[in-house]
Design an enzyme around this catalytic site. Structure first.
Site, mmCIF file in Angstrom:
data_model
loop_
_atom_site.group_PDB
_atom_site.id
_atom_site.type_symbol
_atom_site.label_atom_id
_atom_site.label_comp_id
_atom_site.label_asym_id
_atom_site.label_seq_id
_atom_site.Cartn_x
_atom_site.Cartn_y
_atom_site.Cartn_z
ATOM 1 N N SER A 84 0.800 -1.297 0.059
ATOM 2 C CA SER A 84 -0.017 0.097 0.153
ATOM 3 C C SER A 84 0.797 1.292 -0.125
ATOM 4 O O SER A 84 0.469 2.265 -0.567
ATOM 5 C CB SER A 84 -0.927 -0.082 1.215
ATOM 6 O OG SER A 84 -0.207 0.063 2.492
ATOM 7 N N ASP A 101 -2.582 -17.818 -12.319
ATOM 8 C CA ASP A 101 -3.449 -19.102 -12.472
ATOM 9 C C ASP A 101 -2.832 -20.314 -11.895
ATOM 10 O O ASP A 101 -1.411 -20.235 -11.834
ATOM 11 C CB ASP A 101 -3.988 -19.216 -13.624
ATOM 12 C CG ASP A 101 -3.171 -19.592 -14.821
ATOM 13 O OD1 ASP A 101 -2.480 -20.468 -14.776
ATOM 14 O OD2 ASP A 101 -3.143 -19.048 -16.077
ATOM 15 N N TYR A 104 0.598 -22.096 -14.043
ATOM 16 C CA TYR A 104 1.878 -21.523 -13.606
ATOM 17 C C TYR A 104 2.511 -22.062 -12.432
ATOM 18 O O TYR A 104 2.392 -21.495 -11.217
ATOM 19 C CB TYR A 104 1.569 -19.772 -13.617
ATOM 20 C CG TYR A 104 3.015 -19.119 -13.773
ATOM 21 C CD1 TYR A 104 3.524 -19.196 -15.119
ATOM 22 C CD2 TYR A 104 3.701 -18.652 -12.783
ATOM 23 C CE1 TYR A 104 4.731 -18.473 -15.253
ATOM 24 C CE2 TYR A 104 4.806 -17.791 -12.821
ATOM 25 C CZ TYR A 104 5.505 -17.812 -14.236
ATOM 26 O OH TYR A 104 6.686 -17.344 -14.520
ATOM 27 N N PHE A 112 6.866 -13.015 -10.789
ATOM 28 C CA PHE A 112 7.592 -11.871 -11.248
ATOM 29 C C PHE A 112 6.371 -10.747 -11.303
ATOM 30 O O PHE A 112 5.250 -11.158 -11.492
ATOM 31 C CB PHE A 112 8.269 -11.951 -12.467
ATOM 32 C CG PHE A 112 7.495 -12.134 -13.777
ATOM 33 C CD1 PHE A 112 6.959 -10.889 -14.453
ATOM 34 C CD2 PHE A 112 7.307 -13.385 -14.139
ATOM 35 C CE1 PHE A 112 6.228 -11.327 -15.678
ATOM 36 C CE2 PHE A 112 6.394 -13.480 -15.180
ATOM 37 C CZ PHE A 112 6.035 -12.486 -15.863
#
Length: 163
Positions: A84, A101, A104, A112
């Site tokens: 943040s 997803d 991967y 990354f």
């Protein structure tokens, strides 16, 4: 319900992932140009570990490798977000999609993220830069098109109107 998630630390010098009950911190392992080869990423990782700091110029687009690969449970996805306070501290804008997803999951599928620098800044090896959470994928849905939703309006975008 507790879920086991297999993690391969590609960069064993980084702090390991820790689940704190909400978000999981993601750190900087290497910083390269967007189209860097795996050899260039490895070289950058070694240099960054030794130098500890990497200057970034305003207008640069960079790819930050996070030093781990992870196998998400079937039916789950990860949502990656910048920390943040990152923009205020560094001027970096997160330009990746932020969705990882379950496909991967290979040994070399290092996580990354891609960033754009709005001003000159410096980044550090093992610096916390992003965070993620794992969630179930959206269920199958069907859209029903109607003339009215039957609810009162809240007053527009950004309104904290009543429900």
């Amino acid at each position: 319900m507790l879920k086991d998630v297999d993690v391969k630390m590609i960069d064993p010098k980084l702090d390991r992932l820790k689940f704190t009950g909400d978000w999981v911190d993601v750190r900087i392992s290497s910083i390269t140009e967007l189209d860097a080869t795996s050899e260039q990423v490895s070289k950058c990782r070694t240099i960054l570990q030794k130098a500890q700091v990497c200057p970034i110029k305003a207008g640069e687009s960079i790819k930050i490798a996070h030093g781990f690969a992870l196998e998400l449970p079937k039916g789950y996805e990860a949502i990656l977000h910048p920390r943040s306070s990152l923009f205020k501290k560094t001027g970096l804008i997160f330009v990746s999609s932020g969705v990882i997803d379950e496909g991967y999951r290979g040994d070399t599928d290092e996580w990354f993220s891609v960033w754009y620098a709005t001003r000159d800044t410096e980044l550090f090896f093992d610096q916390r830069i992003a965070q993620f959470r794992i969630q179930e994928k959206q269920p199958d849905i069907r859209f029903n098109f109607v003339e009215s939703l039957g609810n009162s309006a809240r007053g527009g975008h950004g309104s904290t109107g009543d429900f």
